[in-house]
Design a protein around this motif. Structure first.
Motif, PDB file in Angstrom:
ATOM      1  N   PRO A 320       1.210  -1.453  -0.085  1.00 22.87           N
ATOM      2  CA  PRO A 320       0.039  -0.012   0.245  1.00 22.87           C
ATOM      3  C   PRO A 320       0.750   1.307  -0.068  1.00 22.87           C
ATOM      4  CG  PRO A 320      -0.938  -1.470   1.788  1.00 22.87           C
ATOM      5  CD  PRO A 320       0.433  -1.891   1.630  1.00 22.87           C
ATOM      6  N   LEU A 350      -2.320  -5.934  -5.600  1.00 26.35           N
ATOM      7  CA  LEU A 350      -0.948  -5.647  -5.460  1.00 26.35           C
ATOM      8  C   LEU A 350      -0.167  -5.892  -6.768  1.00 26.35           C
ATOM      9  CD1 LEU A 350      -0.946  -4.384  -1.474  1.00 26.35           C
ATOM     10  CD2 LEU A 350      -0.788  -2.677  -3.179  1.00 26.35           C
ATOM     11  N   GLN A 360      -5.509  -3.368   2.650  1.00 29.35           N
ATOM     12  CA  GLN A 360      -5.846  -2.345   0.567  1.00 29.35           C
ATOM     13  C   GLN A 360      -7.084  -2.540   0.286  1.00 29.35           C
ATOM     14  OE1 GLN A 360      -2.857  -1.026  -1.721  1.00 29.35           O
ATOM     15  NE2 GLN A 360      -5.051  -0.383  -2.040  1.00 29.35           N
TER      16      GLN A 360
END
Lengths: 488, 227
Positions: A320, A350, A360
């Motif tokens: 993140p 991600l 996230q």
């Protein structure tokens, strides 16, 4: 979320899309798709296709008929009926869901972010979390069960059946032989949909995927036909060339689906991203060049009034970060504005498609809420302004005060997304078709890479600065801690 | 043009990734001018010795490597140069029957069964040819038994396996196990592809995990220098 007529962004004109359509049809009739599956080849030949060796050529009429027959409205029912929704080809309602097939889960520890292998327990936890996230409209399988292939489908279906309240997208089917058991476990098949990558780029049908696709279509279960070429490696580096090839690969799927079952419930899922030819040819999922191309694919789908399965929010960042958040915001905005309706992989992802993170998911839920509010309340803003304003507000939400440099970088990214660098005309399209034909005949993807040199020098791949700033994740941690059923 | 000038031009043409007269070359301006293949033909007609040609390719690729390292060149540029050398070497070997002029060793490469992806494999294969290895590329979706058969016949020094899908990593493990069971003591195994990792290489018993093409080239050079 509703995108108003005024907010709809048309980066290509109808005439330009018509040229792309004709180019793709020309590709299908001249070059065709390599099909080594005898049964599927026979089915297509009996319906009017022609063959040259192992390549199946589709005359334009077959494409036209498939486009006319294919379902425009697809219902996605949910185990909790409150979450059911409809995707209607000609309408502008946008739904966001998860996605992936991530190998890893990125976790926050006292020593920073740590990556661990994902498995069945993560699948359960992510579903439990996403049931509670307001911006998650449907749940596509984010990670696979860590079990032998023979057991994966059944185990995955069981986890979804037990924990998922929202429309279920199992994404892939590992073993066709387990489909009947999967349907039995899920119970109501109206809750279920799939994604199939039918054609590998450039223009080769995957026989195993073909079997699964036919079986799912025969059972009248919604399925997104997916193609994810990478410009510069498995497709032309030119956006025009990549869109021509992508569209041909997806139209092939629509033809097959409607031969198997006229009126098939299939969605158009085009993910024409770029390969990072600056370094290692790895995919660039969320850079401005890819965001533009994926958005153009959504626009092309809506040109046909077909149900559009979009893809947005697959960050290229490993953990993140401010950079990742800005990538996601721009990606969501442009995919929605250009016609995405059932947007996969929108939360939690991600490192391209390699990882997901619980943090996230929550970050994306907060950020996507802001983006939706912008679409709802700032209807007079141009999409470029909406995107910038949403990105700045989202960054602010995580404790970042964007400075002039950051704002300039975001603006540069937005300009790259909105401003094409290539001509859309018959001569250029013919040049791109020749590149694709050469690559197909040579059976080598290095053709595309070599042909990319000129485009690289002309700036087709965006090269900007990273947005570096620390995130304040206190509110995210708090939300995760207060989520019910996690860690149990 | 004398022999030295011809060699200089040939070296320059490789650096510019200018394969032949139909190729646009590094800066898009070279179409219609003689490329590596035309210059090679002239060089052979002029009687330039194969070893001198090979040496000029080596020098050219060294320059290309440096340009890539300094980010002046991108992957497409480097690949174009490697392809020039790869194709030129095939001509030298076939026309002059000089035997195996690729003296760095034999490399067998394949994408394992169930996987249709070839980009990573193709890049590595092209770069290996450009670097002077004798490469046999078995293609994509290659069954384990076909790989084993080719190991016995081609007798490679190195085997490279590629997989881009999580599902085909299992097949990679299967192939590595078969190779180990069949006992080829000097054979070095390289693996690569997006879902693979050093941990995975360690787990299945592969000798080297390659993150990308440059990592593969560097590790191979290290192994070659040791052996």
């Amino acid at each position: 979320m509703i995108v108003t007529e005024k907010q709809q962004l048309k980066m290509l004109s109808s005439a330009e899309m018509q040229l792309l359509h004709e180019g793709s049809c020309s590709l299908l009739s001249r070059v065709g798709v390599k099909v080594t599956h005898a049964g599927i080849a026979a089915l297509l030949l009996a319906s009017g296709a022609q063959c040259k060796g192992d390549r199946i050529m589709l005359p334009q009429d077959m494409v036209k008929n498939a486009l006319a027959q294919s379902a425009r409205i697809i219902q996605f029912e949910a185990p909790d009926p409150a979450y059911s929704f409809t995707v209607n080809g000609p309408e502008n309602q946008v739904k966001f869901g998860t996605g992936g097939q991530a190998l890893y889960v990125v976790q926050r520890t006292s020593n920073g972010w740590v990556r661990k292998s994902a498995g069945t327990d993560d699948l359960k936890q992510i579903i439990v979390l996403c049931n509670q996230l307001k911006q998650v409209d449907f749940i596509t399988r984010p990670v696979e069960c860590d079990l032998p292939d023979e057991q994966k489908d059944v185990a995955k279906a069981a986890v979804f059946r037990r924990y998922c309240s929202k429309p279920i997208n199992l994404a892939n089917l590992v073993k066709l032989a387990r489909l009947a058991e999967v349907l039995e476990i899920i119970g109501n098949r109206a809750h279920l949909s799939f994604i199939i990558s039918l054609v590998s780029s450039p223009l080769v049908m995957d026989s195993s995927a073909g079997d699964k696709f036919v079986a799912i279509v025969q059972k009248d279960i919604p399925v997104a036909i997916s193609s994810c070429p990478q410009g510069g490696s498995t497709a032309p580096f030119s956006e025009v060339g990549e869109l021509l090839q992508l569209n041909a690969e997806l139209l092939f799927g629509f033809v097959l689906a409607n031969v198997v079952r006229p009126g098939a419930k299939v969605l158009y899922r085009g993910i024409p991203i770029t390969a990072n030819l600056y370094s290692d040819a790895s995919p660039r999922w969320c850079q401005p060049d890819s965001i533009r191309r994926v958005a153009l694919a959504a626009q092309l789908c809506r040109f046909y009034n077909l149900p559009c399965c979009g893809t947005a929010g697959v960050s290229d960042q490993a953990v993140p970060s401010a950079q990742g958040i800005s990538e996601k915001v721009l990606s969501w905005v442009y995919e929605a504005a250009c016609g995405g309706q059932y947007i996969n992989s929108a939360l939690g992802m991600l490192e391209q498609v390699m990882s997901v993170s619980y943090y996230q998911y929550v970050i994306d839920d907060i950020a996507l809420g802001i983006v939706k509010e912008k679409f709802s309340k700032a209807q007079s803003l141009a999409i470029s302004q909406l995107a910038l304003s949403a990105a700045l507000e989202v960054l602010g939400c995580f404790g970042i005060e964007p400075d002039e440099k950051m704002e300039a970088e975001l603006s540069a990214r937005i300009r790259h997304i909105e401003n094409g660098l290539e001509p859309y005309n018959e001569t250029y399209i013919e040049d791109q078709l020749a590149v694709i034909e050469k690559a197909v005949n040579k059976s080598s993807s290095t053709v595309f890479m070599k042909a990319a040199r000129k485009g690289l020098r002309e700036g087709y791949l965006y090269k900007g600065a990273r947005l570096d700033a620390s995130l304040d994740l206190a509110a995210v941690a708090e939300r995760l801690e207060s989520s019910e059923g996690l860690g149990t | 043009m004398n022999k030295d000038e011809l060699l200089e031009k040939l070296e320059h043409s490789v650096v510019m990734g200018h394969l032949d007269a139909d190729d646009e070359g590094y800066d898009g301006s070279m179409e219609g001018t003689p490329g590596t293949l035309e210059l090679l033909e002239q060089a052979l007609e002029a009687g330039i010795e194969p070893q001198k040609l090979i040496e000029s390719f080596r020098v050219a690729m060294e320059k290309v490597g440096n340009l890539f390292a300094s980010e002046e060149y991108n992957l497409a540029d480097m690949l174009a140069s490697a392809e020039c050398v790869g194709e030129a070497m095939e001509i030298i070997e076939s026309k002059l029957q000089v035997g195996n002029s690729s003296n760095k060793g034999k490399f067998l490469i394949a994408t394992v069964e169930g996987d249709l992806h070839d980009i990573g494999k193709n890049i590595v294969a092209t770069m290996l040819k450009g670097a002077g290895y004798q490469v046999k590329d078995l293609g994509i979706n290659v069954p384990a038994q076909a790989i084993m058969q080719e190991i016995r016949e081609f007798k490679p020094d190195f085997v490279g396996l590629s997989a881009l899908l999580t599902s085909t990593m299992i097949e990679m493990e299967h192939v590595v196990r078969l190779i180990k069971e069949d006992s080829f003591p000097d054979l070095k195994l390289f693996i690569g592809g997006a879902p693979t990792s050093q941990a995975f290489a360690d787990k299945i018993g592969a000798d080297h995990y390659c993150r990308d093409v440059m990592d593969a080239m560097n590790k191979l050079e290290q192994v070659s220098n040791v052996s």
